[in-house]
Design a protein around this motif. Structure first.
Motif, PDB file in Angstrom:
ATOM      1  N   TRP A  59      62.858  23.340 -65.649  1.00 26.88           N
ATOM      2  CA  TRP A  59      63.748  22.961 -66.751  1.00 26.88           C
ATOM      3  C   TRP A  59      63.422  23.715 -68.049  1.00 26.88           C
ATOM      4  N   ILE A  60      62.215  24.260 -68.140  1.00 22.86           N
ATOM      5  CA  ILE A  60      61.814  24.910 -69.390  1.00 22.86           C
ATOM      6  C   ILE A  60      61.956  26.432 -69.314  1.00 22.86           C
ATOM      7  N   GLU A  61      62.560  26.930 -68.238  1.00 25.17           N
ATOM      8  CA  GLU A  61      62.642  28.378 -68.034  1.00 25.17           C
ATOM      9  C   GLU A  61      63.379  29.091 -69.164  1.00 25.17           C
ATOM     10  N   GLY A  62      64.467  28.501 -69.666  1.00 25.95           N
ATOM     11  CA  GLY A  62      65.225  29.154 -70.733  1.00 25.95           C
ATOM     12  C   GLY A  62      64.394  29.389 -71.970  1.00 25.95           C
ATOM     13  N   GLU A  63      63.572  28.411 -72.351  1.00 28.75           N
ATOM     14  CA  GLU A  63      62.708  28.552 -73.522  1.00 28.75           C
ATOM     15  C   GLU A  63      61.681  29.666 -73.319  1.00 28.75           C
ATOM     16  N   LEU A  64      61.062  29.690 -72.135  1.00 32.57           N
ATOM     17  CA  LEU A  64      60.049  30.699 -71.866  1.00 32.57           C
ATOM     18  C   LEU A  64      60.660  32.093 -71.797  1.00 32.57           C
ATOM     19  N   ALA A  65      61.836  32.193 -71.176  1.00 34.99           N
ATOM     20  CA  ALA A  65      62.496  33.493 -71.070  1.00 34.99           C
ATOM     21  C   ALA A  65      62.888  34.027 -72.445  1.00 34.99           C
ATOM     22  N   ALA A  66      63.218  33.125 -73.369  1.00 36.23           N
ATOM     23  CA  ALA A  66      63.636  33.545 -74.706  1.00 36.23           C
ATOM     24  C   ALA A  66      62.514  34.262 -75.453  1.00 36.23           C
ATOM     25  N   VAL A  67      61.276  33.900 -75.182  1.00 33.69           N
ATOM     26  CA  VAL A  67      60.161  34.546 -75.886  1.00 33.69           C
ATOM     27  C   VAL A  67      59.532  35.669 -75.069  1.00 33.69           C
ATOM     28  N   PHE A  68      59.496  35.520 -73.737  1.00 30.90           N
ATOM     29  CA  PHE A  68      58.792  36.499 -72.920  1.00 30.90           C
ATOM     30  C   PHE A  68      59.706  37.542 -72.278  1.00 30.90           C
ATOM     31  N   GLY A  69      60.997  37.265 -72.157  1.00 33.29           N
ATOM     32  CA  GLY A  69      61.920  38.235 -71.576  1.00 33.29           C
ATOM     33  C   GLY A  69      61.499  38.674 -70.189  1.00 33.29           C
ATOM     34  N   GLU A  70      61.459  39.997 -69.959  1.00 31.34           N
ATOM     35  CA  GLU A  70      61.123  40.534 -68.647  1.00 31.34           C
ATOM     36  C   GLU A  70      59.660  40.281 -68.265  1.00 31.34           C
ATOM     37  N   GLU A  71      58.854  39.903 -69.235  1.00 31.02           N
ATOM     38  CA  GLU A  71      57.442  39.619 -68.952  1.00 31.02           C
ATOM     39  C   GLU A  71      57.204  38.155 -68.608  1.00 31.02           C
ATOM     40  N   LEU A  72      58.272  37.419 -68.364  1.00 31.02           N
ATOM     41  CA  LEU A  72      58.162  35.969 -68.145  1.00 31.02           C
ATOM     42  C   LEU A  72      57.169  35.624 -67.050  1.00 31.02           C
ATOM     43  N   VAL A  73      57.344  36.180 -65.867  1.00 31.09           N
ATOM     44  CA  VAL A  73      56.486  35.800 -64.745  1.00 31.09           C
ATOM     45  C   VAL A  73      55.038  36.215 -65.007  1.00 31.09           C
TER      46      VAL A  73
END
Length: 442
Positions: A134-148
């Motif tokens: 559920w928190i993926e959108g927040e994390l993707a917003a800051v980390f972008g392609e480096e999310l994983v």
């Protein structure tokens, strides 16, 4: 207890916390109370197994076939973790699950097949990164392609860092005194040392060392040390540490100010301030005045409009500390985020009244969520017309940390540290300068 018995115990603890949705610390404590034969080393080893399994909860469950609506089990999480986190081959895991007394039951054919090829290539990002979907959108917003990559770094064990108290010692002296622990200089913080962890992921009992008792150092993550340095108080500044808690950053500020100027340390919860008294005395700090709230009275009301610097080490979800608290990521709920955002708004508004024209608010969180960071600052700027953000480059330059620029993410209003890029916990720092003496809330 044998290593095999410890595995069984970890599976039992995990089943308990999964079934009852309770904190890992509570489940571990209850297990220890009902198994008093287990020694301190046994309990520590079991706790490490439990927390390592929680670090890889989503990916361990995935490779063991517990996906979607299938309930997770402690056995699956431990077995998957042994393959993913500790890199054990299937035969090594099988040897530990031989079905002997107190050992886990032997591996099934399906378990052997899954552990022989623990592949996450087809797993979704939240499984590969081991975070709540559920928190993926927040994390993707800051980390972008480096999310994983960043999420995986947040699932690793955190290092053990200390900050040398420059009021009483220097880094070389402390490094020499602790030479038997082989400390190395922290890569970015100028007064930090890093001490290696044992095979069980635990560090030495530093709080019993003579140098700690003499106040020569404090245990503090390198990221927290950098956040305090970024506040860049002047030596003669009037500083309010509005969320001082146990005083980690208060102590760092005092050292940066060389015991000059004045720091007022306060917190809305008096209980959080309890450890600060002993820590200040041990560290030889003389420029800190503790303001404990009494009832509903404002402990720093007399300081309104007088502070050169207000440090807001804000309450937050703690997503940046998942390396240290892997249990916390799975207990985080949208309601918790909403509550923290409300608390951040309250404390920032209080800080606005304290700072004088030309002074600064330095806003810090141990979060990587934009909702608690840039968005909180944007909302503050929308409510308070007489403040402007200090550019990240200026923030780094003022603190003498220009070399840090390549290790952080510059955001709209501040900068974000992270485990993968910076090698520290996920700290956010923004500085807001009061530019208008006529400032008023809008």
């Amino acid at each position: 207890m044998t290593p095999n018995a410890r595995l069984s115990a970890a599976m039992e603890v995990l089943d308990d916390l999964l079934a009852r949705r309770r904190p890992a610390a509570d489940a571990l404590k209850d297990w220890g109370l009902s198994h008093r034969f287990a020694g301190s080393k046994d309990r520590a080893a079991i706790a490490t197994l439990v927390y390592d399994a929680l670090r890889r909860r989503a990916s361990a469950a995935w490779i063991m076939g517990e996906r979607g609506e299938a309930p997770e089990t402690g056995r699956a999480l431990v077995l998957g973790m042994l393959a993913l986190q500790r890199g054990l081959a299937v035969d090594a895991i099988s040897a530990m699950c031989d079905g002997s007394r107190f050992a886990p039951a032997p591996l099934s054919e399906d378990e052997r097949a899954r552990l022989a090829h623990p592949d996450l290539a087809d797993a979704p990002a939240h499984v590969q990164g081991d975070y709540p979907e559920w928190i993926e959108g927040e994390l993707a917003a800051v980390f972008g392609e480096e999310l994983v990559a960043e999420a995986r770094a947040l699932s690793e064990r955190a290092p053990l860092d200390i900050r040398v108290n420059t009021l009483l010692a220097n880094r070389e002296e402390v490094q020499n005194a602790l030479a038997f622990l082989s400390p190395v200089e922290t890569p970015l913080a100028p007064h930090g040392l890093r001490i290696g962890l044992g095979d069980d992921g635990r560090g030495p009992a530093l709080q019993s060392e003579p140098e700690f008792l003499k106040g020569f150092f404090e245990i503090q993550d390198e990221g927290s040390q950098l956040a305090a340095l970024l506040a860049a108080p002047g030596e003669k500044a009037q500083v309010v540490d509005l969320c001082a808690g146990a005083g980690g950053k208060t102590l760092a500020l005092s050292a940066a100010m060389e015991n000059a100027g004045q720091i007022y340390a306060t917190d809305s919860d008096t209980r959080r301030l309890a450890p600060i008294h002993e820590r200040l005395a041990r560290a030889g700090v003389r420029n800190v005045q503790i303001r404990s709230p009494r009832g509903k009275a404002d402990a720093v009301e007399d300081l309104d409009g007088r502070a050169d610097l207000v440090l807001v080490d804000a309450p937050c979800t703690g997503t940046g500390t998942w390396r240290r608290n892997p249990d916390a990521k799975w207990r985080l709920r949208p309601g918790s985020l909403a509550q923290r955002k409300g608390e951040q708004e309250t404390v920032l508004d209080r800080a606005a009244r304290l700072v004088k024209p030309g002074g600064r608010i330095v806003y810090v969180t141990c979060s990587v969520l934009p909702a608690e960071n840039d968005e909180a600052v944007s909302a503050f700027l929308g409510r308070h017309a007489g403040f402007s953000p200090v550019p990240a480059a200026d923030l780094l330059a003022q603190a003498g940390l220009g070399a840090l620029s390549s290790h952080v993410r510059e955001t709209r209003h501040g900068l974000q540290m992270s485990p993968s890029r910076t090698g520290v916990d996920g700290f956010y720092v923004a500085a807001l300068k009061k530019t208008d003496a006529r400032y008023a809330m809008t």
